[in-house]
Write an enzyme that holds these catalytic residues in place. Structure first.
Site, short mmCIF file in Angstrom:
data_model
loop_
_atom_site.label_atom_id
_atom_site.label_comp_id
_atom_site.label_asym_id
_atom_site.label_seq_id
_atom_site.Cartn_x
_atom_site.Cartn_y
_atom_site.Cartn_z
N ASP A 1 -20.63 11.38 80.23
CA ASP A 1 -20.96 11.40 81.67
C ASP A 1 -21.58 10.10 82.18
OD1 ASP A 1 -20.09 14.00 81.44
OD2 ASP A 1 -21.90 14.93 82.25
N ASP B 1 -15.76 12.35 78.96
CA ASP B 1 -15.80 12.61 80.42
C ASP B 1 -16.64 11.58 81.16
OD1 ASP B 1 -14.46 14.96 79.70
OD2 ASP B 1 -16.26 16.21 79.79
N ARG C 1 -9.02 14.67 81.65
CA ARG C 1 -8.82 16.11 81.55
C ARG C 1 -9.38 16.71 82.84
NH1 ARG C 1 -13.14 19.42 78.02
NH2 ARG C 1 -15.02 18.25 78.51
N TRP D 1 -11.44 18.79 85.13
CA TRP D 1 -12.64 19.62 85.25
C TRP D 1 -12.31 20.81 86.14
CZ3 TRP D 1 -17.73 17.57 87.94
CH2 TRP D 1 -18.75 18.51 87.78
#
Ligand SMILES: *[C@@H]1O[C@H](CO)[C@@H](O)[C@H](O)[C@H]1NC(C)=O
Length: 327
Positions: A159, A180, A243, A245
């Protein structure tokens, strides 16, 4: 003409512009400056005045968490550097260690820099969340519109960059993470001429969480490069471009060099029980490099032309974007 072009690009490549003294009107931070912490300097500024504000940060490592409240004025934060043209000579670092696992109230609260203000620019500053592997730990939480990050280095693991709301631009930046690490729900972001570096395999670079088919969120990565970071353990084919979310995730990588760490499928599902792929827009155009080849995931698309910056940031983007940091 060819010769002239070759010479002029050589000249611009070798002459570095420095910023080693405070720009006119800037409040100084650091050893010998007016304030010793960046937060103290920000807190000294009016949030209601409309006169442009700026800070100049002297070389050094600032171990603090910085929150920039919403304000009426435009704010520019400059780092000392001998080469303004990219992040590579940065000597100003803001660092902080926080994660969801270490007790932050929510993911946003882990951010080393939490920028809630419209009309803000950062130049030549590294922003790191030093928590490392194991939990969500944001370096930059970008929560408003007309935010520009130029020659900025963002370092984290999971993140790293929360691009949450508004129109934002990242030019000649460095963005590092493993899981991510470019994510958020409603922002439209344009990342240009930047180095995206992956510290470990097994994850996705982007995790866009566009909330519905009418949400404006769109992440475009233009003319950048994707590869391993220094010290990376990411192996060949172990990393995905994104990907979803949410099932409306919208991301495009274009004109970008993709290293061998990118899996031939390019994109992956959110999870096997919740793939979220029915309505995604996972797009590519004109990518090159080993990671640009392979049988792409069926839910991704090869575009027939590049997306323009005005599609993402609006036709008046030059009124606030520093275009010298774009390709
Ligand atoms: C995006 O990449 C292309 C191809 O490298 C380049 O021509 C273009 O200027 C880039 N930037 C913008 C703002 O479109």
């Amino acid at each position: 003409m060819r010769l002239f072009l070759a010479i002029s690009s050589f000249v611009s490549a070798v002459i570095a512009t420095s910023r080693t003294t405070a720009p006119s009107g800037a409040i100084t931070v650091g050893s010998g400056g007016t304030y010793s912490t960046i937060q103290a300097a920000i807190d000294s500024l009016s949030t209601t005045s409309t006169s442009a504000q700026s800070l100049f940060i002297l070389a050094g490592t600032y171990t603090e968490q910085v929150t920039i409240p919403a304000r009426a004025a435009a704010l520019t934060i400059y780092g000392y550097t001998t080469d303004t043209s990219s992040y590579t000579s940065n000597v100003v670092t803001i660092q902080h260690s926080s994660s969801l696992a270490s007790g932050a109230a929510d993911d946003e609260a882990t951010g080393t820099v939490i920028n809630l203000a419209e009309n803000t620019n950062f130049y030549n500053i590294n922003i790191k969340n030093t928590y490392g592997e194991g939990s969500q730990a944001i370096a930059l939480a970008a929560y408003n519109t007309q935010q520009g990050y130029y020659g900025v280095g963002l370092y984290g693991y999971q993140d790293t960059l929360l691009a949450e709301t508004g129109n934002q631009v990242y030019g000649k930046c460095y963005i590092e993470g493993a899981v991510d690490f470019i994510f958020g729900q409603h922002a439209r972001i344009w990342i240009d001429s930047s180095d995206i570096r992956v510290y470990a395999g097994g994850g996705a670079i982007t995790a866009n969480g566009r909330s519905s088919s009418s949400d404006v969120s769109y992440y475009v990565i233009n003319k950048s490069s994707v590869d391993t970071s220094s010290g990376s353990t990411a192996g060949t084919g172990t990393v995905y471009l994104g990907r979803p979310w949410t099932e409306y995730a919208r991301v495009c990588f274009q004109n970008t060099v993709l290293g061998a760490i990118i899996n031939g499928a390019g994109w992956e599902v959110w999870s096997s029980s919740e793939p979220n792929t029915a309505d995604v827009a996972f797009q590519e155009y004109g990518n090159t490099g080993t990671g640009a080849s392979g049988t792409r995931a069926s839910f991704s698309t090869e575009l027939s032309s590049a997306i323009s910056i005005s599609t993402i940031l609006g036709s008046s983007y030059t009124s606030w974007v520093d275009t010298t940091y774009l390709a």
